[in-house]
Design an enzyme around this catalytic site. Sequence first.
Site, PDB file in Angstrom:
ATOM      1  N   SER A  14      -2.681  -9.676  -2.267  1.00 21.91           N
ATOM      2  CA  SER A  14      -1.981 -10.715  -2.020  1.00 21.91           C
ATOM      3  C   SER A  14      -2.238 -11.507  -3.454  1.00 21.91           C
ATOM      4  O   SER A  14      -3.231 -11.287  -4.216  1.00 21.91           O
ATOM      5  CB  SER A  14      -2.180 -11.707  -1.023  1.00 21.91           C
ATOM      6  OG  SER A  14      -3.432 -12.307  -1.062  1.00 21.91           O
ATOM      7  N   LYS A  15      -1.220 -12.629  -3.710  1.00 17.80           N
ATOM      8  CA  LYS A  15      -1.392 -13.432  -4.911  1.00 17.80           C
ATOM      9  C   LYS A  15      -2.722 -13.831  -4.951  1.00 17.80           C
ATOM     10  O   LYS A  15      -3.456 -14.318  -5.748  1.00 17.80           O
ATOM     11  CB  LYS A  15      -0.383 -14.340  -4.914  1.00 17.80           C
ATOM     12  CG  LYS A  15       0.896 -13.911  -5.103  1.00 17.80           C
ATOM     13  CD  LYS A  15       1.911 -14.839  -5.038  1.00 17.80           C
ATOM     14  CE  LYS A  15       3.375 -14.089  -4.597  1.00 17.80           C
ATOM     15  NZ  LYS A  15       4.557 -15.079  -4.585  1.00 17.80           N
TER      16      LYS A  15
END
Length: 484
Positions: free
Chosen positions: A246-247
């Site tokens: 994920s970011k």
Amino acid sequence: MVRSRFAPSPTGYMTIGNLRSALYEYLIAKRDGGVFILRLEDTDQARYVEGAAEAIFETLRATGLHFDEGPGVGGDYGPYIQSERKDSYLPPALQLVANGKAYYCFCEKDRLDTLADERGLKKYDRHCLQLPPEEIKSRIDSGAAYVIRQLIPDGATTFNDQVFGTITIDNAEMEDQILLKSDGMPTYNFANVIDDNAMAITHVVRGSEYLTSTPKYVLLYEALGWPMPLFVHLPLLQNPDGTKISKRHGAKSIVELIADGYLPEAIINYAAFLGWSPGGDHATREIFALDELIKIFDAAQISRSPSTFDETKLKWMNAEHIKALPPEKYAALALPHLRQVVKTPNIDLTELARITQSRVTFISDCAEMVDFIDAIPPYDIDLYTHKKMKTDAAIAVQGLQAAQAAFQQIPAENWTHETLHAAATQAAEAASLKNGQILWPIRTALSGKPTTPCGATEIAALLGRDKTLQRLEAGLALLAAAQG
Ligand code: GLU
């Protein structure tokens, strides 16, 4: 006709997971000759990240996932942008209120903050559901701030997902979520459904983290009497150590991967395989261009088990896509890198490019491979020792002397790889040496490196007559000095 959409929120950069959603949406549409739409879901202005929308456009452009439709004129259309469609969300919200499927809520933050269900989770207690119509009207008329909430009915909600099958959720699990905020903006969950219907989306493809929100969407479709799209939720993406990609966990953006030297076509190819693989005739093949993926992609083959982002595999795919580039295209991309390290005049850089194409993982690797052309790096005479080639420093002296004598006979106009190779092997034979016992020492003396992108006589051809003879001489001098 299939109509699919990629619906990113501009809340950060685009990861490989976002790209995979976009790609699968694109492939599902294109395989069917359908329409692929880009819709920016930017109604949560507080989470807007500067530059995120531009990064989305840039990524889609670089990877060739062109969208087909959007507001604007002629060919000059842009994507759909939810904040520009603000007016389209109030009418369906009011329709839901009129049908008893949604209600006004005037509760203030302080009150909402005190709510907690038996598990300690905040869940709205339907305080405003009981308000009499006259009171609602007078509060609205007096300008009180309000939101509109979805009334979740009793019972259970069942829907079908193409990948995860039939899913049933107890409605008691769901909150009466806000559809329209007090600033008149729709929430993400509401706008998503309104727009999917307005844009006649047939296939909703997104990450499996949205599976838990889908029952709320299903209830909205039912409440509005709208046809349901086909839901296709994609498997979780993990790092090799099992953590989520994920970011927030520092995953690289697609823009960064491209800047690191990954070809967009390799990234696309890799993204396609994150949760899908072709069956049948193509089961063992892994390298595909986007137009080939369009022909063979089948959403029925999407897997539900988590897939792992493995950069080693991506590197391998990158090398394969570089090998597949037309030589002129590779040369055009490699030349700036080669020029950085090769300043010697009259070196054929296109030939250097040709030699490196099948050996690089990243195009920029080509520079390091040929950095011996201008000047030989300092090297140790141990480099002349090679077990398999049956050479050592003493053999190298014989090999280099034989090569020197043979090459001196070749005039500059005949200085080609073929002539040099023939001369070297004849000289080896005459000196009772194996080919490796002359070629390995030549390669070492000309490059000073244990690995080179091409063989000894190709290097000699590239360097030209003068440089070659000088380096053979220097090699002999080094060996002589070492032997005392
Ligand atoms: N806006 C959501 C996101 O950024 C997309 C969800 C959907 O595709 O429905 O992930």
